[in-house]
Scaffold this active site. Structure first.
Site, mmCIF file in Angstrom:
data_model
loop_
_atom_site.group_PDB
_atom_site.id
_atom_site.type_symbol
_atom_site.label_atom_id
_atom_site.label_comp_id
_atom_site.label_asym_id
_atom_site.label_seq_id
_atom_site.Cartn_x
_atom_site.Cartn_y
_atom_site.Cartn_z
ATOM 1 N N ASN A 293 5.116 4.381 8.929
ATOM 2 C CA ASN A 293 3.920 4.146 8.125
ATOM 3 C C ASN A 293 3.127 2.903 8.528
ATOM 4 O O ASN A 293 1.923 2.837 8.306
ATOM 5 C CB ASN A 293 4.361 4.035 6.649
ATOM 6 C CG ASN A 293 3.307 3.381 5.793
ATOM 7 O OD1 ASN A 293 2.368 4.029 5.333
ATOM 8 N ND2 ASN A 293 3.432 2.071 5.572
ATOM 9 N N ASP B 28 9.234 -5.613 13.126
ATOM 10 C CA ASP B 28 7.936 -5.473 13.784
ATOM 11 C C ASP B 28 8.032 -4.205 14.620
ATOM 12 O O ASP B 28 8.776 -4.151 15.605
ATOM 13 C CB ASP B 28 7.664 -6.697 14.671
ATOM 14 C CG ASP B 28 6.356 -6.564 15.437
ATOM 15 O OD1 ASP B 28 5.767 -5.457 15.468
ATOM 16 O OD2 ASP B 28 5.927 -7.573 16.028
ATOM 17 N N GLY C 94 0.776 -1.243 0.000
ATOM 18 C CA GLY C 94 0.000 0.000 0.000
ATOM 19 C C GLY C 94 0.804 1.287 0.000
ATOM 20 O O GLY C 94 1.682 1.504 -0.836
ATOM 21 N N TYR D 289 -8.328 2.495 16.286
ATOM 22 C CA TYR D 289 -7.526 3.067 15.189
ATOM 23 C C TYR D 289 -7.468 4.593 15.317
ATOM 24 O O TYR D 289 -6.398 5.201 15.271
ATOM 25 C CB TYR D 289 -8.162 2.646 13.864
ATOM 26 C CG TYR D 289 -7.483 3.164 12.620
ATOM 27 C CD1 TYR D 289 -6.459 2.439 12.016
ATOM 28 C CD2 TYR D 289 -7.896 4.355 12.016
ATOM 29 C CE1 TYR D 289 -5.848 2.907 10.857
ATOM 30 C CE2 TYR D 289 -7.295 4.830 10.867
ATOM 31 C CZ TYR D 289 -6.272 4.098 10.289
ATOM 32 O OH TYR D 289 -5.677 4.570 9.148
ATOM 33 N N PRO E 69 -4.576 -2.277 0.054
ATOM 34 C CA PRO E 69 -5.096 -3.537 0.610
ATOM 35 C C PRO E 69 -5.839 -3.343 1.945
ATOM 36 O O PRO E 69 -6.830 -4.026 2.216
ATOM 37 C CB PRO E 69 -3.828 -4.385 0.789
ATOM 38 C CG PRO E 69 -2.929 -3.908 -0.321
ATOM 39 C CD PRO E 69 -3.169 -2.424 -0.416
ATOM 40 N N LYS F 146 -4.242 6.994 16.064
ATOM 41 C CA LYS F 146 -3.851 8.039 15.115
ATOM 42 C C LYS F 146 -3.863 9.427 15.778
ATOM 43 O O LYS F 146 -3.081 10.307 15.403
ATOM 44 C CB LYS F 146 -4.761 8.020 13.883
ATOM 45 C CG LYS F 146 -4.599 6.773 13.024
ATOM 46 C CD LYS F 146 -3.176 6.542 12.577
ATOM 47 C CE LYS F 146 -3.058 5.519 11.465
ATOM 48 N NZ LYS F 146 -1.658 5.213 11.134
ATOM 49 N N ILE G 108 -7.689 5.922 0.852
ATOM 50 C CA ILE G 108 -6.764 5.691 -0.255
ATOM 51 C C ILE G 108 -6.859 4.208 -0.630
ATOM 52 O O ILE G 108 -6.912 3.344 0.258
ATOM 53 C CB ILE G 108 -5.291 6.014 0.155
ATOM 54 C CG1 ILE G 108 -5.165 7.401 0.832
ATOM 55 C CG2 ILE G 108 -4.362 5.891 -1.051
ATOM 56 C CD1 ILE G 108 -5.391 8.598 -0.056
HETATM 57 N N1 LIG Z 1 -5.333 3.424 3.044
HETATM 58 C C1 LIG Z 1 -5.934 4.421 3.664
HETATM 59 O O1 LIG Z 1 -7.038 4.840 3.290
HETATM 60 C C2 LIG Z 1 -5.273 5.086 4.842
HETATM 61 C C3 LIG Z 1 -5.843 6.277 5.307
HETATM 62 C C4 LIG Z 1 -5.247 6.919 6.393
HETATM 63 C C5 LIG Z 1 -4.119 6.377 6.974
HETATM 64 N N2 LIG Z 1 -3.604 5.211 6.510
HETATM 65 C C6 LIG Z 1 -2.419 4.689 7.179
HETATM 66 O O2 LIG Z 1 -1.398 4.458 6.234
HETATM 67 C C7 LIG Z 1 -0.552 3.407 6.707
HETATM 68 C C8 LIG Z 1 -0.417 2.355 5.621
HETATM 69 O O3 LIG Z 1 -1.691 1.787 5.378
HETATM 70 P P1 LIG Z 1 -2.068 1.016 4.031
HETATM 71 O O4 LIG Z 1 -3.410 1.474 3.652
HETATM 72 O O5 LIG Z 1 -0.960 1.098 3.079
HETATM 73 O O6 LIG Z 1 -2.200 -0.467 4.624
HETATM 74 P P2 LIG Z 1 -1.646 -1.872 4.138
HETATM 75 O O7 LIG Z 1 -2.391 -2.875 4.939
HETATM 76 O O8 LIG Z 1 -1.674 -1.981 2.659
HETATM 77 O O9 LIG Z 1 -0.120 -1.826 4.589
HETATM 78 C C9 LIG Z 1 0.245 -1.852 5.941
HETATM 79 C C10 LIG Z 1 1.609 -2.484 6.061
HETATM 80 O O10 LIG Z 1 1.982 -2.450 7.441
HETATM 81 C C11 LIG Z 1 2.565 -3.701 7.746
HETATM 82 N N3 LIG Z 1 2.480 -3.977 9.187
HETATM 83 C C12 LIG Z 1 1.401 -4.370 9.916
HETATM 84 N N4 LIG Z 1 1.750 -4.566 11.193
HETATM 85 C C13 LIG Z 1 3.077 -4.280 11.288
HETATM 86 C C14 LIG Z 1 4.016 -4.282 12.347
HETATM 87 N N5 LIG Z 1 3.670 -4.668 13.593
HETATM 88 N N6 LIG Z 1 5.281 -3.916 12.070
HETATM 89 C C15 LIG Z 1 5.650 -3.563 10.825
HETATM 90 N N7 LIG Z 1 4.812 -3.557 9.767
HETATM 91 C C16 LIG Z 1 3.545 -3.901 10.015
HETATM 92 C C17 LIG Z 1 1.802 -4.718 6.917
HETATM 93 O O11 LIG Z 1 2.492 -5.936 6.788
HETATM 94 C C18 LIG Z 1 1.639 -3.954 5.618
HETATM 95 O O12 LIG Z 1 2.729 -4.184 4.752
HETATM 96 C C19 LIG Z 1 -1.192 2.892 7.993
HETATM 97 O O13 LIG Z 1 -0.585 3.498 9.106
HETATM 98 C C20 LIG Z 1 -2.624 3.356 7.856
HETATM 99 O O14 LIG Z 1 -3.268 3.464 9.080
HETATM 100 C C21 LIG Z 1 -4.155 4.551 5.454
#
Ligand SMILES: NC(=O)c1ccc[n+]([C@@H]2O[C@H](COP(=O)([O-])OP(=O)(O)OC[C@H]3O[C@@H](n4cnc5c(N)ncnc54)[C@H](O)[C@@H]3O)[C@@H](O)[C@H]2O)c1
Length: 252
Positions: A87, A60, A17, A152, A190, A156, A187
């Site tokens: 992230n 992690d 992502g 969540y 996954p 945040k 956004i």
């Molecule tokens: N996609 C959205 O709409 C959105 C909106 C606001 C904020 N965010 C934030 O953006 C960030 C990325 O989200 P995304 O949408 O790409 O999600 P995603 O699920 O596609 O990716 C998240 C990644 O974090 C990794 N992860 C999970 N637990 C972990 C840990 N303990 N240590 C290290 N890595 C770990 C996962 O393996 C994965 O690769 C997150 O912090 C999410 O909260 C996403």
């Protein structure tokens, strides 16, 4: 010259992502990217794809010993760290009544402890070089509070506040380190696909200005992360950068 040429950047949760898109943008603009994720395989695939000397490491973010080991490895290899993108994240669909204490602690361990530990262990290494930029991934959930993503949103919100504390502390101690939070709306990643009950089904995001209600593309957030990572944003610290196509300012 690339916009982050010669910088060493660490991205957490870089295997998927937004993290993967951040890694791609940073490498394209000249950074050597350390792609980390709790799952090593996707991190390896991203490092392989983006090139420019990128390497993958398992991390992690909730585990302090792993943070210490990763920082030692980066110091041994590069002697510096210029950019940290905190992230990594997980989402839990549950309101306050439905959330167990165990679940609340799990979400907090990854997103609150993870960002705390990242800042804590990156700052000393950034100070050994010429300073740096920390980008903490928050959410519009920190600004609005999403009832169905209770834990969540709480995590945040903590990320938003920690960012400001770190930014001011760095200034007060004379460190050349900036720290900002990024607050995306929905956004297409996954995480969102799973939260919306369509895992693995990616929606096409059109080019050009998007109508309200359309999710953004990971590259939209990556462009902002790249800007905050680069020296172009040298006058920005402690800021909360909202990237949501106007969602949080709509009256209805
Ligand atoms: N996609 C959205 O709409 C959105 C909106 C606001 C904020 N965010 C934030 O953006 C960030 C990325 O989200 P995304 O949408 O790409 O999600 P995603 O699920 O596609 O990716 C998240 C990644 O974090 C990794 N992860 C999970 N637990 C972990 C840990 N303990 N240590 C290290 N890595 C770990 C996962 O393996 C994965 O690769 C997150 O912090 C999410 O909260 C996403």
């Amino acid at each position: 010259m690339g916009r982050v040429e010669g910088k060493v950047a660490l991205v957490t949760g870089g295997g998927s992502g937004l993290g993967a898109a951040d890694c791609e943008a940073l490498a394209r603009e000249g950074a050597v990217v350390v792609v980390t994720d709790v799952k090593l395989e996707p991190a390896l695939a991203v490092a392989d794809r983006i090139g420019n000397g990128a390497l993958a490491m398992a991390l992690d973010v909730a585990d302090e010993a792993q943070w210490i080991a990763v920082m030692q490895e980066i110091e041994a290899r590069f002697g510096r760290l210029d950019v940290l993108v905190n992230n990594a994240g997980v989402v839990l669909s549950a309101d306050v009544e439905e959330t167990s204490l165990e679940q609340f602690r799990w979400v907090s361990a990854i997103m609150t402890d993870g960002v705390f530990l990242g800042c804590k262990h990156a700052i000393p290494l950034m100070n050994k070089g010429s300073g740096g930029s920390i980008v903490n991934m928050s959410s519009t959930g920190a600004l609005l509070g999403y009832p169905i993503f209770f834990a969540y949103s709480a995590a945040k919100g903590a990320v938003r506040a920690m960012t400001k504390s770190v930014a001011v502390m760095c200034q007060e101690k004379g460190y050349k380190i900036r720290c900002n939070s990024v607050h995306p709306g929905s956004i297409e990643t996954p995480m969102v696909q799973t939260a919306e009950g369509r895992p693995g089904q990616t929606r096409e995001i059109p080019e050009g200005v998007l109508p309200p209600g359309t999710a953004g593309h990971p590259k939209d957030v990556a462009a902002l992360v790249l800007y905050l990572a680069s020296d172009e944003s040298r006058f920005i610290t402690g800021a909360e950068m909202v990237i949501d196509n106007g969602v949080t300012i709509r009256p209805f």
